[in-house]
Design a protein around this motif. Structure first.
Motif, short mmCIF file in Angstrom:
data_model
loop_
_atom_site.label_atom_id
_atom_site.label_comp_id
_atom_site.label_asym_id
_atom_site.label_seq_id
_atom_site.Cartn_x
_atom_site.Cartn_y
_atom_site.Cartn_z
N GLY A 9 50.85 27.94 -25.85
CA GLY A 9 51.81 28.24 -24.79
C GLY A 9 51.15 28.80 -23.55
O GLY A 9 49.94 28.71 -23.37
N ASP A 10 52.02 29.37 -22.71
CA ASP A 10 51.64 29.85 -21.38
C ASP A 10 51.31 31.34 -21.47
O ASP A 10 52.17 32.14 -21.82
CB ASP A 10 52.84 29.60 -20.45
N ASN A 24 37.25 32.77 -11.02
CA ASN A 24 35.96 32.38 -10.45
C ASN A 24 35.33 33.61 -9.80
O ASN A 24 35.96 34.66 -9.72
CB ASN A 24 36.11 31.22 -9.46
N GLY A 29 41.60 33.91 -6.71
CA GLY A 29 42.57 32.91 -7.17
C GLY A 29 41.98 31.52 -7.20
O GLY A 29 40.85 31.29 -6.75
N GLY A 30 42.74 30.60 -7.78
CA GLY A 30 42.28 29.22 -7.92
C GLY A 30 43.35 28.41 -8.61
O GLY A 30 44.53 28.75 -8.53
N GLY A 32 44.44 26.08 -12.36
CA GLY A 32 44.47 26.33 -13.80
C GLY A 32 45.18 27.61 -14.16
O GLY A 32 46.19 28.00 -13.55
N ASP A 34 44.21 30.62 -13.75
CA ASP A 34 44.07 31.57 -12.64
C ASP A 34 45.26 31.44 -11.68
O ASP A 34 45.91 32.44 -11.32
CB ASP A 34 42.74 31.26 -11.92
N PRO A 114 42.85 33.07 -22.68
CA PRO A 114 42.90 31.61 -22.57
C PRO A 114 41.56 31.06 -23.04
O PRO A 114 40.64 31.85 -23.32
CB PRO A 114 43.08 31.39 -21.07
N ALA A 115 41.45 29.76 -23.11
CA ALA A 115 40.17 29.14 -23.51
C ALA A 115 39.27 29.09 -22.27
O ALA A 115 39.22 28.08 -21.56
CB ALA A 115 40.41 27.76 -24.09
N ILE A 116 38.56 30.20 -22.05
CA ILE A 116 37.73 30.36 -20.85
C ILE A 116 36.72 29.21 -20.74
O ILE A 116 36.09 28.84 -21.74
CB ILE A 116 36.99 31.72 -20.92
N SER A 117 36.61 28.66 -19.54
CA SER A 117 35.67 27.58 -19.19
C SER A 117 36.05 26.21 -19.73
O SER A 117 35.32 25.23 -19.49
CB SER A 117 34.22 27.90 -19.60
N VAL A 120 38.61 23.33 -15.76
CA VAL A 120 37.81 22.88 -14.62
C VAL A 120 36.31 23.05 -14.87
O VAL A 120 35.50 22.23 -14.41
CB VAL A 120 38.21 23.70 -13.36
N TYR A 121 35.91 24.09 -15.60
CA TYR A 121 34.48 24.38 -15.79
C TYR A 121 33.81 23.51 -16.85
O TYR A 121 32.60 23.58 -17.05
CB TYR A 121 34.26 25.87 -16.07
N ILE A 158 43.04 22.55 -28.53
CA ILE A 158 42.30 23.81 -28.63
C ILE A 158 42.86 24.64 -29.79
O ILE A 158 42.10 25.25 -30.56
CB ILE A 158 42.41 24.60 -27.31
N1 AR6 Z 1 48.22 29.62 -20.11
C1 AR6 Z 1 47.19 29.48 -21.00
N2 AR6 Z 1 46.17 28.62 -20.81
C2 AR6 Z 1 46.18 27.88 -19.68
C3 AR6 Z 1 47.21 27.97 -18.71
C4 AR6 Z 1 48.24 28.89 -18.97
N3 AR6 Z 1 49.28 29.06 -18.11
N4 AR6 Z 1 46.92 27.08 -17.71
C5 AR6 Z 1 45.77 26.46 -18.05
N5 AR6 Z 1 45.33 26.93 -19.24
P1 AR6 Z 1 40.92 26.60 -16.35
P2 AR6 Z 1 38.06 27.37 -16.34
C6 AR6 Z 1 44.13 26.54 -20.01
O1 AR6 Z 1 40.61 25.35 -15.62
O2 AR6 Z 1 37.69 26.11 -17.03
C7 AR6 Z 1 40.24 28.03 -11.69
O3 AR6 Z 1 40.46 27.31 -10.53
C8 AR6 Z 1 43.49 25.20 -19.71
O4 AR6 Z 1 44.20 24.15 -20.35
O5 AR6 Z 1 42.10 27.40 -15.94
O6 AR6 Z 1 37.48 28.66 -16.86
C9 AR6 Z 1 39.45 29.31 -11.46
O7 AR6 Z 1 39.76 29.90 -10.21
C10 AR6 Z 1 42.10 25.41 -20.31
O8 AR6 Z 1 42.11 25.20 -21.73
O9 AR6 Z 1 39.65 27.64 -16.29
C11 AR6 Z 1 38.05 28.82 -11.52
O10 AR6 Z 1 37.62 28.29 -10.29
C12 AR6 Z 1 41.83 26.89 -20.07
O11 AR6 Z 1 43.09 27.48 -19.73
C13 AR6 Z 1 38.09 27.74 -12.56
O12 AR6 Z 1 39.42 27.26 -12.55
C14 AR6 Z 1 40.85 27.17 -18.94
O13 AR6 Z 1 41.03 26.22 -17.90
C15 AR6 Z 1 37.78 28.26 -13.94
O14 AR6 Z 1 37.69 27.19 -14.83
#
Ligand code: AR6
Length: 170
Positions: A9-10, A24, A29-30, A32, A34, A114-117, A120-121, A158
């Protein structure tokens, strides 16, 4: 003994003491998770992040949660995946450890990650989940106080990886 639960979930909806943001290095902010956290917390979150002056990869910073159900947001910066031989695993593990440390220092008893990285990363999810779980379980084993951990998964993929890893230990 602290619990580790897997939830789909969220993360912005969770009633825990702290949620972790996959931010980041600017902390401004960004997209995903974030973006979702900043939208749900409201503009005060950005105002609280600005004076922090950013955060190096692998470290963590704490702010209030403002309009979120969670009292705190712990912002950590995961590594960008560059193939796995650029110290990514050590940096990702540090994100989980440093977030737990900051949580403990602030009296947090429940925390969601959350699943960090993994977005987008570009981190391979299986490897990221193994690093995350290893770092969390190592931290909890030596913790002075238990902190309940929620692994908040935005995708079934995940969640399934985490459940398989936990089942394999049972
Ligand atoms: N709740 C839980 N998990 C989520 C949600 C949510 N509401 N939305 C996305 N995810 P990401 P990163 C999951 O890209 O890879 C940003 O722009 C998503 O499906 O959010 O660490 C930052 O500013 C994925 O499994 O983070 C940085 O620039 C996980 O969260 C960059 O992205 C992480 O995806 C960081 O990239």
């Amino acid at each position: 003994m602290a619990r580790i639960d897997v939830v789909e979930g969220d993360i912005t909806r969770l009633r825990v003491d702290a949620i972790v943001n996959a931010a980041n290095r600017s902390l401004l902010g960004g997209g995903g998770v974030d973006g979702a956290i900043h939208r749900a917390a409201g503009p005060q979150l950005l105002a609280a992040c600005r004076p922090l002056g950013g955060c190096p990869t692998g470290e963590a910073r704490i702010t209030p949660g403002f309009r979120l159900p969670a009292r705190h947001v712990i912002h950590t910066v995961g590594p960008v995946w560059h193939g796995g031989d650029q110290g990514e695993d050590a940096l990702l593990g540090a994100c989980y450890r440093n977030s737990m440390q900051l949580a403990a220092e602030n009296g947090v008893e429940s925390i969601a990650f959350p699943a960090i990285s993994c977005g987008v990363y570009g981190y391979p999810p299986q490897r990221a989940c193994e690093v995350a779980l290893g770092a969390l379980q190592d931290w909890l084993r030596t913790a002075a106080q238990p902190i309940n951990v929620v692994l908040c998964c935005f995708s079934a993929e995940i969640a399934a990886i985490y459940r398989r890893l936990l089942d394999a230990q049972a």
